[in-house]
Design a protein around this motif. Sequence first.
Motif, PDB file in Angstrom:
ATOM      1  N   GLN A 120       0.842  -1.195   0.000  1.00  0.00           N
ATOM      2  CA  GLN A 120       0.000   0.000   0.000  1.00  0.00           C
ATOM      3  C   GLN A 120       0.880   1.249   0.000  1.00  0.00           C
ATOM      4  O   GLN A 120       0.647   2.178  -0.778  1.00  0.00           O
ATOM      5  N   ARG A 121       1.910   1.272   0.859  1.00  0.00           N
ATOM      6  CA  ARG A 121       2.805   2.435   0.920  1.00  0.00           C
ATOM      7  C   ARG A 121       3.532   2.636  -0.402  1.00  0.00           C
ATOM      8  O   ARG A 121       3.736   3.768  -0.845  1.00  0.00           O
ATOM      9  N   THR A 122       3.937   1.555  -1.059  1.00  0.00           N
ATOM     10  CA  THR A 122       4.610   1.670  -2.349  1.00  0.00           C
ATOM     11  C   THR A 122       3.702   2.366  -3.365  1.00  0.00           C
ATOM     12  O   THR A 122       4.138   3.277  -4.079  1.00  0.00           O
ATOM     13  N   LEU A 123       2.447   1.969  -3.407  1.00  0.00           N
ATOM     14  CA  LEU A 123       1.509   2.575  -4.355  1.00  0.00           C
ATOM     15  C   LEU A 123       1.201   4.018  -3.973  1.00  0.00           C
ATOM     16  O   LEU A 123       1.122   4.889  -4.850  1.00  0.00           O
ATOM     17  N   ILE A 124       1.045   4.285  -2.682  1.00  0.00           N
ATOM     18  CA  ILE A 124       0.820   5.663  -2.226  1.00  0.00           C
ATOM     19  C   ILE A 124       2.010   6.533  -2.615  1.00  0.00           C
ATOM     20  O   ILE A 124       1.843   7.658  -3.080  1.00  0.00           O
ATOM     21  N   HIS A 125       3.212   6.007  -2.446  1.00  0.00           N
ATOM     22  CA  HIS A 125       4.420   6.750  -2.811  1.00  0.00           C
ATOM     23  C   HIS A 125       4.443   7.040  -4.314  1.00  0.00           C
ATOM     24  O   HIS A 125       4.807   8.145  -4.725  1.00  0.00           O
ATOM     25  N   LEU A 126       4.069   6.052  -5.133  1.00  0.00           N
ATOM     26  CA  LEU A 126       4.037   6.265  -6.585  1.00  0.00           C
ATOM     27  C   LEU A 126       3.146   7.451  -6.948  1.00  0.00           C
ATOM     28  O   LEU A 126       3.489   8.265  -7.797  1.00  0.00           O
ATOM     29  N   VAL A 127       1.998   7.541  -6.287  1.00  0.00           N
ATOM     30  CA  VAL A 127       1.070   8.633  -6.576  1.00  0.00           C
ATOM     31  C   VAL A 127       1.596   9.941  -5.986  1.00  0.00           C
ATOM     32  O   VAL A 127       1.593  10.981  -6.642  1.00  0.00           O
ATOM     33  N   GLY A 128       2.055   9.895  -4.745  1.00  0.00           N
ATOM     34  CA  GLY A 128       2.431  11.109  -4.030  1.00  0.00           C
ATOM     35  C   GLY A 128       3.730  11.747  -4.458  1.00  0.00           C
ATOM     36  O   GLY A 128       3.958  12.924  -4.184  1.00  0.00           O
ATOM     37  N   LYS A 129       4.587  11.005  -5.156  1.00  0.00           N
ATOM     38  CA  LYS A 129       5.887  11.591  -5.508  1.00  0.00           C
ATOM     39  C   LYS A 129       5.777  12.622  -6.624  1.00  0.00           C
ATOM     40  O   LYS A 129       6.681  13.414  -6.816  1.00  0.00           O
ATOM     41  N   VAL A 130       4.661  12.623  -7.347  1.00  0.00           N
ATOM     42  CA  VAL A 130       4.432  13.686  -8.331  1.00  0.00           C
ATOM     43  C   VAL A 130       3.565  14.756  -7.685  1.00  0.00           C
ATOM     44  O   VAL A 130       2.652  14.455  -6.938  1.00  0.00           O
ATOM     45  N   LYS A 131       3.888  15.995  -7.945  1.00  0.00           N
ATOM     46  CA  LYS A 131       3.177  17.100  -7.291  1.00  0.00           C
ATOM     47  C   LYS A 131       1.963  17.570  -8.079  1.00  0.00           C
ATOM     48  O   LYS A 131       1.034  18.126  -7.530  1.00  0.00           O
ATOM     49  N   ASN A 132       1.949  17.339  -9.386  1.00  0.00           N
ATOM     50  CA  ASN A 132       0.853  17.768 -10.238  1.00  0.00           C
ATOM     51  C   ASN A 132      -0.367  16.881  -9.974  1.00  0.00           C
ATOM     52  O   ASN A 132      -0.293  15.662 -10.119  1.00  0.00           O
ATOM     53  N   VAL A 133      -1.495  17.481  -9.612  1.00  0.00           N
ATOM     54  CA  VAL A 133      -2.699  16.727  -9.264  1.00  0.00           C
ATOM     55  C   VAL A 133      -3.210  15.907 -10.444  1.00  0.00           C
ATOM     56  O   VAL A 133      -3.655  14.764 -10.263  1.00  0.00           O
ATOM     57  N   ASP A 134      -3.138  16.444 -11.657  1.00  0.00           N
ATOM     58  CA  ASP A 134      -3.577  15.681 -12.829  1.00  0.00           C
ATOM     59  C   ASP A 134      -2.732  14.419 -13.009  1.00  0.00           C
ATOM     60  O   ASP A 134      -3.261  13.350 -13.327  1.00  0.00           O
ATOM     61  N   SER A 135      -1.431  14.545 -12.790  1.00  0.00           N
ATOM     62  CA  SER A 135      -0.544  13.376 -12.895  1.00  0.00           C
ATOM     63  C   SER A 135      -0.826  12.384 -11.769  1.00  0.00           C
ATOM     64  O   SER A 135      -0.775  11.167 -11.979  1.00  0.00           O
ATOM     65  N   GLN A 136      -1.133  12.905 -10.577  1.00  0.00           N
ATOM     66  CA  GLN A 136      -1.502  12.014  -9.467  1.00  0.00           C
ATOM     67  C   GLN A 136      -2.762  11.232  -9.810  1.00  0.00           C
ATOM     68  O   GLN A 136      -2.833  10.024  -9.571  1.00  0.00           O
ATOM     69  N   LEU A 137      -3.743  11.929 -10.364  1.00  0.00           N
ATOM     70  CA  LEU A 137      -4.997  11.254 -10.737  1.00  0.00           C
ATOM     71  C   LEU A 137      -4.758  10.199 -11.810  1.00  0.00           C
ATOM     72  O   LEU A 137      -5.316   9.095 -11.741  1.00  0.00           O
ATOM     73  N   ALA A 138      -3.924  10.514 -12.797  1.00  0.00           N
ATOM     74  CA  ALA A 138      -3.618   9.544 -13.848  1.00  0.00           C
ATOM     75  C   ALA A 138      -2.961   8.295 -13.250  1.00  0.00           C
ATOM     76  O   ALA A 138      -3.347   7.162 -13.580  1.00  0.00           O
ATOM     77  N   LYS A 139      -2.000   8.493 -12.369  1.00  0.00           N
ATOM     78  CA  LYS A 139      -1.346   7.344 -11.729  1.00  0.00           C
ATOM     79  C   LYS A 139      -2.324   6.562 -10.872  1.00  0.00           C
ATOM     80  O   LYS A 139      -2.337   5.333 -10.882  1.00  0.00           O
ATOM     81  N   GLY A 140      -3.143   7.287 -10.115  1.00  0.00           N
ATOM     82  CA  GLY A 140      -4.129   6.625  -9.266  1.00  0.00           C
ATOM     83  C   GLY A 140      -5.127   5.814 -10.077  1.00  0.00           C
ATOM     84  O   GLY A 140      -5.466   4.677  -9.714  1.00  0.00           O
ATOM     85  N   LEU A 141      -5.599   6.374 -11.178  1.00  0.00           N
ATOM     86  CA  LEU A 141      -6.530   5.648 -12.048  1.00  0.00           C
ATOM     87  C   LEU A 141      -5.873   4.406 -12.637  1.00  0.00           C
ATOM     88  O   LEU A 141      -6.492   3.336 -12.724  1.00  0.00           O
ATOM     89  N   ALA A 142      -4.617   4.536 -13.038  1.00  0.00           N
ATOM     90  CA  ALA A 142      -3.891   3.382 -13.585  1.00  0.00           C
ATOM     91  C   ALA A 142      -3.737   2.293 -12.521  1.00  0.00           C
ATOM     92  O   ALA A 142      -3.898   1.098 -12.809  1.00  0.00           O
ATOM     93  N   ILE A 143      -3.439   2.699 -11.288  1.00  0.00           N
ATOM     94  CA  ILE A 143      -3.294   1.725 -10.193  1.00  0.00           C
ATOM     95  C   ILE A 143      -4.615   0.999  -9.946  1.00  0.00           C
ATOM     96  O   ILE A 143      -4.650  -0.229  -9.833  1.00  0.00           O
ATOM     97  N   MET A 144      -5.703   1.760  -9.885  1.00  0.00           N
ATOM     98  CA  MET A 144      -7.011   1.152  -9.646  1.00  0.00           C
ATOM     99  C   MET A 144      -7.369   0.195 -10.786  1.00  0.00           C
ATOM    100  O   MET A 144      -7.846  -0.919 -10.543  1.00  0.00           O
ATOM    101  N   HIS A 145      -7.120   0.617 -12.020  1.00  0.00           N
ATOM    102  CA  HIS A 145      -7.368  -0.230 -13.193  1.00  0.00           C
ATOM    103  C   HIS A 145      -6.577  -1.533 -13.066  1.00  0.00           C
ATOM    104  O   HIS A 145      -7.110  -2.627 -13.261  1.00  0.00           O
ATOM    105  N   HIS A 146      -5.301  -1.404 -12.742  1.00  0.00           N
ATOM    106  CA  HIS A 146      -4.422  -2.571 -12.639  1.00  0.00           C
ATOM    107  C   HIS A 146      -4.881  -3.528 -11.541  1.00  0.00           C
ATOM    108  O   HIS A 146      -4.920  -4.744 -11.745  1.00  0.00           O
ATOM    109  N   LEU A 147      -5.234  -2.986 -10.374  1.00  0.00           N
ATOM    110  CA  LEU A 147      -5.670  -3.846  -9.271  1.00  0.00           C
ATOM    111  C   LEU A 147      -6.930  -4.625  -9.642  1.00  0.00           C
ATOM    112  O   LEU A 147      -7.044  -5.820  -9.335  1.00  0.00           O
TER     113      LEU A 147
END
Length: 170
Positions: A120-147
């Motif tokens: 969980q922390r690894t995935l949170i870190h992947l999202v949180g390490k980018v500061k741009n909210v749009d990029s965070q959302l893209a990563k988060g959506l990709a993670i949810m899709h993958h899971l």
Amino acid sequence: MASFNATIRSFENDLWSYYLAIPKPIGASFIEGDDRRVICTIGEAAPIHSALMPKGDVYSIYVKKDFMKKNGLSEGDEVSVTLEKDRSAYGMPMPESFQVLLDQDADGSSYFHALTKGKQRTLIHLVGKVKNVDSQLAKGLAIMHHLKESNGGLDFKRLNVLIKEYNNRN
């Protein structure tokens, strides 16, 4: 909470760079069962969410190179340290954008919360390490899709491909 001085030391390997040596009695006072998560503040720098790792006669807290550079620190520096128990849900800050996605997607959230705390922390870190909210959302959506696509499994090569695809959609 504990405040003390510690020395920044260098690991003798290529995997990790620097660590703070935490005296055993101080470190042990923060360990609860298997939970070794702490919030470490070095001087006036932003807090680090970390784990106390056993290292010989001390505990260690890993300090990243970029943190060292950003804060003008070097190996051998003696620094003031404040430790407190990390009582957060994930052992690190959750990006608001990712929390919104978890709140909106019951299946994705279920798969995410079935993962180990470390994953969980690894995935949170992947999202949180980018500061741009749009990029965070893209990563988060990709993670949810993958899971959901993998029924809760994690294949980081496949996840990275999905993240690139989602980033290109923006």
